[in-house]
Design an enzyme around this catalytic site. Structure first.
Site, mmCIF file in Angstrom:
data_model
loop_
_atom_site.group_PDB
_atom_site.id
_atom_site.type_symbol
_atom_site.label_atom_id
_atom_site.label_comp_id
_atom_site.label_asym_id
_atom_site.label_seq_id
_atom_site.Cartn_x
_atom_site.Cartn_y
_atom_site.Cartn_z
ATOM 1 N N ASP A 85 -0.247 -5.143 2.379
ATOM 2 C CA ASP A 85 -0.470 -4.529 3.672
ATOM 3 C C ASP A 85 -1.815 -3.819 3.706
ATOM 4 O O ASP A 85 -1.926 -2.699 4.132
ATOM 5 C CB ASP A 85 0.654 -3.536 3.957
ATOM 6 C CG ASP A 85 0.509 -2.945 5.333
ATOM 7 O OD1 ASP A 85 0.334 -3.728 6.263
ATOM 8 O OD2 ASP A 85 0.543 -1.712 5.442
ATOM 9 N N ASP A 130 0.875 -1.163 0.000
ATOM 10 C CA ASP A 130 0.000 0.000 0.000
ATOM 11 C C ASP A 130 0.921 1.223 0.000
ATOM 12 O O ASP A 130 2.110 1.103 0.302
ATOM 13 C CB ASP A 130 -0.894 -0.033 1.241
ATOM 14 C CG ASP A 130 -1.914 1.085 1.234
ATOM 15 O OD1 ASP A 130 -2.356 1.458 0.140
ATOM 16 O OD2 ASP A 130 -2.253 1.583 2.318
#
Length: 1193
Positions: free
Chosen positions: A838, A483
């Site tokens: 993530d 991310d």
């Protein structure tokens, strides 16, 4: 299949299921118990002394097939479930009956209004008033007599519309409805009972390997080999206690907090404990902190919730009430991806409640118990999906080979001893003993020690793991999905500037670094109110972007309640007022009346606000391109796109702002989001600096150097994401970025796909030069694809064959929704590339890391307390070390058992064997200690550009094992044969080599008998028990020190583990063991030799044995280093024999390298009119914390 769980008839799989990530799809088969078959099976149990029952315990499908006959599900009293993944695991479930006659016999008109179309009324059989049910992994399913299928209870049905939920459940259930649902659904608890030790002991013992271990222990006790048998029992008990500890940890994680709650029912309000809640109950949420005991749909008021237990993110989340939309769409379909904005999830904490004009905050119970979001995650821990990892499959295959190897030894043993006239009982005992030697009982424990030590090292580095079996998988990762915000870049964004717009034109940019304050106006009002911040414990909390934006205004939040709003009475609302440092404003404050929280699907948020004694206005902020579409065209500057590109190309985070005035007298709470967010006036662009974390670039460079691919998956603007990717080093300055844009063609079912270079600053002067540079980069394979979430979804629908090709070089995926992120990770997995992400794809990925301050988050297998991606290479390093350690341990345990096995078979030729203490020394003092200390070696600090092997059945590893077995066999046979050729050798006189031996020893020692009167028999240390011989002494000393040699040779250091000398404990153990062994070789201590069943040999022979061992060490070490670990040699062999990887992405990569037309540039493709429907899949891949739908069996 990772994507779904559902159970349906084999011929007709029924509905998509609730928990799409963790649990496999299952098929269901109906069976009816047959009395004659059952009687025959019972007879079989008795006649086989329980062996048949044990077999049925291991194979539940055989149990069902033997005891029952096939029938329809309607008639079944037993059901057989089978997963449809590659494991095809069976499980048996008994059908049970729930009686509700005592509850509804007095109600002739049952079901009531709320029950007419519910599964509860459709499951009650007339006239018996019973419900047929099964329980699968803590979830209860009841038989729907109309749909002829099992359906899940414990959750409100999905077919209800928004208005139906308000109408049917808005006033609560009647007392009778509650009681019926309570009996059918069961209690609202997530209870993980701690299994008693005696039950765990039985479960461990009934495991196939522990059954073999129990058999070994019983055999050893029968042979008086008590010491090692006791050691194995102690190790097994230790394993059981560790299991109990792990279960207690899970229980601590899932502790269910019971609270007294207010319920609204037909008789008004009542207070009861949370475990009595049922789906459809109406909760009344009081002010103050509340830990939610169930999933519930908010139908009035507003809540601020802390969802960190489920997501790992501690940012407060705003929940708004479900709209009273009057349409025929089910409520979740109506709300689309925003449905979770109205759902309060179990295990989360309600920090603040805000009542609306209806007076109280109410919520309808949606799911209870293990059907809740928290229950789903707990079940994912209790019932983890089997890991399809090659190491574990190959370990089982290798174990089967060892068993086959042992079977050959058994046949040899029976033949040798039967020919020599041994008693049948002794022959059987010796033959069985061969199995316990060939198959090492400590093998499973040895394989897990590396993982245990790795888990401990990770914990010291702030990385916590709730799924230890995934650690080995981390050693095979070759693609990482990151991310952006908060992962690659800092959580907090710094305000850089504001570009206001007036009368269709951008004004001068306002810099926040200057001392001049922002003037009062619509843009200032938007910054003051367009957020979802709260004041909690004296501190402003919320999204970091909102916090930075609001703090720049120098206003303060007054969260007191009871503000009078015209036309709406007294309601709890947030008021913002000028702070002490704020610039002068013509208003006392602004009231935030209603919020439409940020939606990742819509990419925006809105608020309805009112100046004190002023008019109501709407303020909206979000993705600039989305905001521009919602605004009236005449208010959007003509150079909007060029200005947006200018700032995003520099890596800034850009937010669009807009507003409009509401008509006076209109009830704001009754307005829909579509009405509010239309005909807006464009206000300008808020520009924020999104700085990279200090660790980001070095980590990504380290991963790139190790040939581990990095991919960015973000919800931000695509140009910003590309710039951040370049700044972070994901995309090299010399590489080119190709923007992939897909659009649906209006008025048709087809779509278009366009490929064009993404250039930050084009100019006419060097257009042709740029084109040539791009073509040059494309020819050398130095290009990256970038696409947004909308394009990704259209490609998945209309251009499915192109998706793998795009993923092969896809580096930036922007404006991705949570469902699309999870889908993307699964698509990467189909390319045989292991991933880590993530965000909401954490549960789908092979190894997901949550960056959280919590010690463990159920949102992902790994949780890192460090808020940077520095944990990623650390985890890969440790995963590689753990994987190599597992291989080393497996090879060592296989060689140790084979060395001992070969030695015993050699001595069997003379009806001899190792003595009791000889076995004990090898098993306990050598192998057990080595098994414990060999795994202490840490991970090598540098990541090399290749991965360790993932399977045992690979040429280098097999060759290593086979060659070392041959070296050991050659040495033992050489020693066994040559000792018989020595001039001092005597078969009958074991003291012929040492004439100086004490006379009392000669007198007390009987002549060695050629017969063996029992293996491992207890013996007096001063008498010859039949084991002592020159062959025994030679073979035992050679095999014992050989175990130390293979331990040293197999203890690999670089490139995946630290050099062996850094493992001080292991080196000290090896030196100590070698010293003891050499002492046994050269010592002439009568009592010691007698106890160890050794005989005295001349010094020249002892030196000869040391030379044999030295030669074996040299040859083994040379072969291991020059052949087995010689990577260039194996690459040359692969090239010579034209071996190519069979993985999908490697084959695709080779095909694209030879395709001169790939990638297309400045071209547009058109799809066929038929599209693949993946809308459901996009949602179906979402995190189970937030996704649930009706489940059928």
């Amino acid at each position: 299949m990772l994507g779904q769980w559902h159970i349906g008839k084999v011929q007709n799989p029924i509905l998509d299921n609730d928990f799409p990530l963790v649990f496999a799809v299952q098929e269901i088969f109906g069976y009816k118990t047959h009395s004659c078959r059952k009687a025959l099976c019972i007879a079989g149990y008795i006649l086989s002394c329980g062996a048949l029952l044990l077999l049925f315990y291991w194979k539940p499908e055989w149990d069902v097939w033997a005891n029952c006959i096939r029938c329809s599900l309607e008639e079944a009293d037993v059901v057989l479930l089978r997963t449809t993944d590659e494991f095809r695991i069976y499980s048996r479930k008994n059908v049970s009956w729930i009686s509700v006659s005592a509850l509804i016999k007095s109600r002739s008109d049952y079901p009531a209004t709320a029950e007419e179309d519910s599964v509860f009324s459709k499951a009650i059989m007339k006239p018996s008033l019973q419900v047929k049910s099964i329980q699968v992994q803590k979830i209860r399913y009841v038989w729907n007599i109309y749909a002829k299928q099992f359906q899940k209870v414990g959750a409100l049905e999905d077919h209800h519309t928004c208005s139906a939920i308000h109408a049917k459940f808005g006033s609560g259930l009647t007392c009778n409805e509650q009681n019926v649902r309570r009996v059918i659904c069961g209690p609202n608890t997530i209870d993980v009972p701690v299994i008693p030790i005696w039950k765990l002991l039985i479960k461990e013992v009934l495991n196939p390997f522990y059954v073999f271990q129990l058999f070994s222990v019983c055999l050893w006790f029968a042979e008086d080999y008590m010491e090692y048998a006791t050691a194995i029992i102690v190790m097994s008990l230790l394993s059981i206690f560790l299991t109990v500890y792990d279960l207690r940890q899970v229980r601590h994680l899932t502790f269910f907090h019971k609270e007294d709650l207010f319920l609204m029912s037909g008789r008004g309000f009542q207070e009861l404990e949370s475990h009595h809640l049922v789906p459809g109950d109406m909760l009344v949420l009081k002010e103050g902190k509340t830990l939610l005991p169930c999933d519930a749909i908010l139908i009035s008021g507003q809540c601020i919730v802390n969802e960190s237990m489920l997501t790992g993110e501690s940012i407060p989340v705003t929940k708004t009430h479900l709209p009273q939309a009057d349409n025929f769409k089910p409520w979740r379909m109506h709300c689309a991806e925003d449905y979770k904005k109205h759902v309060l999830f179990c295990g989360t904490e309600v920090m603040q409640t805000k009542a609306d004009d209806r007076g109280v905050v109410k919520a309808v119970v949606l799911r209870t118990g293990f059907s809740t979001a928290k229950g789903d995650l707990v079940r994912s821990i209790l019932y983890p999906k089997p890991m399809n990892f090659k190491l574990y499959r190959d370990a089982l295959r290798f174990l089967m080979c060892l068993i086959a190897f042992a079977a050959i030894g058994m046949i040899y043993t029976v033949c040798v001893f039967a020919i020599n006239g041994e008693e049948a009982g002794e022959v059987v005992k010796k033959a069985l003993d061969v199995i316990t030697i060939a198959v090492p009982p400590a093998l499973p424990a040895a394989l897990t020690t590396g993982i245990i030590y790795t888990q401990r090292r990770l914990k010291k580095k702030g990385i916590f793991c709730i799924s230890p079996q995934r650690i080995n998988m981390c050693g095979q990762l070759n693609l990482i999905c990151f991310d952006k915000t908060g992962t690659l870049t800092e959580d907090g964004l710094d305000l850089w500037g504001l570009l206001p717009s007036e009368r269709n034109c951008f004004q001068d940019i306002h810099s926040f670094s200057s001392d001049c304050s922002l003037p009062w106006g619509p843009v200032f009002r938007a910054m003051v109110v367009c957020h979802s911040l709260i004041v909690w414990e004296g501190k402003i909390q919320g999204d970091p972007l909102d916090v930075k934006m609001f703090e720049a205004t120098n206003w303060v939040i007054d969260d007191s309640s009871g503000h009078q709003i015209e036309g709406q009475g007294s309601t709890h609302a947030t008021v913002v007022r000028p702070g002490p440092k704020a610039s002068r404003a013509p208003v006392k404050g602004v009231i935030i009346i209603h919020q439409f929280p940020f939606s990742s699907a819509l990419q925006r948020m809105s608020v309805i606000a009112q100046e004190i004694d002023g008019e109501q206005q709407v303020f909206t902020k979000g993705a600039p391109e989305i905001i521009a579409i919602l605004c009236r065209p005449e208010t959007v500057p003509s150079n909007f796109e060029s200005k947006l590109l200018l700032y995003t190309a520099k890596g800034f985070r850009v937010i669009g702002l807009a507003c409009k005035s509401l008509q006076p007298g209109k009830q704001s709470t009754n307005l829909t989001r579509e009405e509010v967010e239309s005909d807006l006036t464009f206000l300008g662009l808020l520009i924020m600096e999104n700085r990279l974390k200090r660790e980001t670039r070095p980590v990504l460079e380290e991963l790139s150097a190790a040939r581990i691919r990095s991919v960015m998956v973000t919800g931000d603007n695509i140009q910003t994401a590309v710039t951040v990717a370049k700044n972070a080093g994901m995309i090299s300055p010399t590489n080119r970025v190709i923007l992939v844009e897909a659009n649906k063609i209006p008025g048709s079912f087809s779509a278009s796909l366009t490929w064009k270079p993404l250039e930050e600053s084009k100019s006419e002067d060097y257009g042709s030069l740029t084109e040539r540079r791009i073509r040059l980069a494309l020819g050398s394979g130095q290009y990256h694809f970038a696409m947004c979430g909308k394009s990704y979804q259209i490609v998945a629908q209309h251009f499915r064959p192109l998706l793998p090709k795009l993923l092969l070089n896809g580096t930036v995926f922007a404006r991705m929704s949570p469902g699309q992120k999870s889908s993307l990770v699964e698509e990467f997995q189909k390319l045989d590339a292991e991933e880590e992400c993530d965000f909401q794809a954490l549960k789908v990925a092979h190894a997901g890391i949550s960056l959280s301050e919590q010690e463990a988050s159920v949102a992902s297998p790994f949780t890192s307390r460090t808020s940077s991606i520095a944990c990623v290479p650390e985890l890969i390093r440790e995963g590689r070390a753990a994987l190599v350690t597992s291989f080393c341990m497996f090879k060592y345990m296989a060689l140790y058992s084979t060395i001992q096995y070969l030695g015993v078979l050699l001595l069997y030729w003379q009806l001899n064997s190792f003595g009791n203490y000889q076995f004990l020394f090898q098993d306990l003092a050598i192998t057990t200690v080595i098994g414990v200390t060999m795994s202490f070696t840490g991970a090598y600090p540098k990541l090399v550009p290749y991965r360790p092997p993932s399977q045992l059945i690979s040429p280098p590893l097999l060759l290593s094992v086979v060659l070392n077995i041959l070296f050991s066999l050659s040495m033992q046979i050489f020693g066994f044969v040559v000792v018989q050729e020595q001039p001092w050798y005597s078969k009958s006189d074991i003291h012929s080599a040492c004439p100086s031996v004490n006379n009392h020893m000669e007198n007390s020692s009987s002549i060695s008998s050629p017969g063996l009167h029992g293996m491992r028999d207890g013996a007096d240390g001063q008498t010859d028990n039949g084991y002592k011989s020159y062959e025994n002494t030679t073979v035992w000393l050679l095999s014992t020190i050989n175990c130390l040699i293979v331990a040293l040779v197999f203890s690999k250091g670089k490139p995946f583990r630290q050099p062996i000398y850094t493992n001080y404990m292991f080196i000290l153990v090896l030196i100590g063991q070698l010293g003891i062994c050499l002492f046994l070789v050269f010592a002439d201590i009568d009592d010691l030799y007698s106890r160890m069943d050794l005989v005295c040999t001349p010094t020249t022979w002892r030196i000869s044995m040391v030379i044999m061992l030295a030669v074996t060490l040299a040859v083994s070490f040379l072969v291991e280093e020059a052949v087995i670990e010689n990577r260039p040699l194996w690459l040359l062999l692969k090239k010579t024999f034209r071996y190519h990887s069979k993985s999908h992405y490697k084959r695709l990569q080779r095909a694209l390298e030879q395709d001169s037309a790939w990638p297309p540039l400045n071209e547009t493709f058109f799809s066929d009119s038929v599209a693949i429907s993946v809308e459901g899949n996009m949602g179906g891949h979402s995190n189970p914390t937030f996704d649930s739908s009706e489940d059928a069996l």
